[in-house]
Design a protein around this motif. Structure first.
Motif, PDB file in Angstrom:
ATOM      1  N   ASP A  56      30.167 -30.409 -26.535  1.00 28.79           N
ATOM      2  CA  ASP A  56      29.234 -30.691 -27.617  1.00 28.79           C
ATOM      3  C   ASP A  56      29.981 -30.676 -28.948  1.00 28.79           C
ATOM      4  O   ASP A  56      31.199 -30.489 -28.992  1.00 28.79           O
ATOM      5  CB  ASP A  56      27.989 -29.796 -27.581  1.00 28.79           C
TER       6      ASP A  56
ATOM      7  N   TRP B 194      28.010 -34.715 -25.233  1.00 34.59           N
ATOM      8  CA  TRP B 194      26.690 -34.885 -25.820  1.00 34.59           C
ATOM      9  C   TRP B 194      26.790 -35.879 -26.973  1.00 34.59           C
ATOM     10  O   TRP B 194      27.615 -35.694 -27.883  1.00 34.59           O
ATOM     11  CB  TRP B 194      26.143 -33.562 -26.350  1.00 34.59           C
TER      12      TRP B 194
ATOM     13  N   LYS C 121      24.817 -28.977 -29.312  1.00 32.24           N
ATOM     14  CA  LYS C 121      23.684 -28.359 -28.617  1.00 32.24           C
ATOM     15  C   LYS C 121      22.989 -27.288 -29.457  1.00 32.24           C
ATOM     16  O   LYS C 121      21.797 -27.067 -29.324  1.00 32.24           O
ATOM     17  CB  LYS C 121      24.177 -27.740 -27.313  1.00 32.24           C
TER      18      LYS C 121
ATOM     19  N   PHE D 151      16.599 -32.447 -27.163  1.00 31.78           N
ATOM     20  CA  PHE D 151      17.393 -32.261 -25.950  1.00 31.78           C
ATOM     21  C   PHE D 151      16.479 -32.295 -24.731  1.00 31.78           C
ATOM     22  O   PHE D 151      15.282 -32.116 -24.849  1.00 31.78           O
ATOM     23  CB  PHE D 151      18.155 -30.933 -26.014  1.00 31.78           C
TER      24      PHE D 151
ATOM     25  N   PRO E  84      18.872 -28.482 -20.860  1.00 27.82           N
ATOM     26  CA  PRO E  84      20.198 -29.084 -21.010  1.00 27.82           C
ATOM     27  C   PRO E  84      21.258 -28.399 -20.152  1.00 27.82           C
ATOM     28  O   PRO E  84      22.209 -29.044 -19.700  1.00 27.82           O
ATOM     29  CB  PRO E  84      20.518 -28.923 -22.504  1.00 27.82           C
TER      30      PRO E  84
END
Ligand SMILES: [Zn+2]
Length: 179
Positions: free
Chosen positions: A20, A74, A88, A118, A122
């Motif tokens: 991320d 991501w 995230k 999200f 996740p």
């Protein structure tokens, strides 16, 4: 944090987990994802031109943007065509292509970040994708956890079939060589 970054087929990725924003900005010399966005806006030529006299308000406002995973990272896609790494633990999106042009205050002085959405879980998505090879670690926003489980089963079956085909091939070669 603390993931080892590697480059595969031109993509930055990791075998330690889905990357991320925080994993990436550390390597790019910023301490936080927000700092990285601010630095990019301040130092890039488009940022200097398009954000002149404007501030960013980090209160998420406007149309939400869905997070997805491509090549083990991501990301989120903007309507302008821009694609950004997202984080995230940072629930907002700021596009470094259009600088959230459509999300501006009436007096044109402020651009707002947009809410980043999200999937329900996740962490479950990440662990299912990490069962795969790097080039299959994609998750699109319409795919459910059940979809990913089925896809993983198909990938395992394909791998077994490929291994079996290879084994039969090797047997044939050995048999022919023995003739
Ligand atoms: Zn954009």
């Amino acid at each position: 944090m603390g993931k080892t970054l590697i480059v595969r087929h031109g993509h930055i990725t990791s075998e330690d987990g889905i990357l991320d924003g925080a994993d990436l900005v550390e390597a790019l010399g910023s301490s936080t994802y927000k700092d990285w966005v601010l630095k990019h806006v301040a130092t890039s030529r488009p940022g200097q031109l398009l954000m002149r006299g404007k501030d960013i308000d980090f209160t998420p406002t406007g149309t939400p943007v869905n997070a997805e995973i491509m090549w083990g990272r991501w990301i989120a896609n903007c309507e302008c065509g821009g694609q950004e790494n997202v984080d995230k633990n940072t629930p907002w999106f700021f596009c470094l292509s259009c600088f959230n042009e459509s999300n501006e205050s009436k007096n044109k002085k402020t651009r707002y970040v947009r809410p980043l959405v999200f999937p329900v879980d996740p962490v479950a998505v990440e662990s299912l994708l990490m069962e795969r090879k790097f080039d299959k670690r994609h998750w699109l926003k319409h795919e459910t956890i059940e979809d990913l489980v089925v896809q993983n089963e198909i990938l395992v079956a394909e791998k077994l079939m490929a291994e079996e085909a290879q084994r039969l091939h090797d047997e044939e070669v050995i048999a022919l060589e023995g003739v």
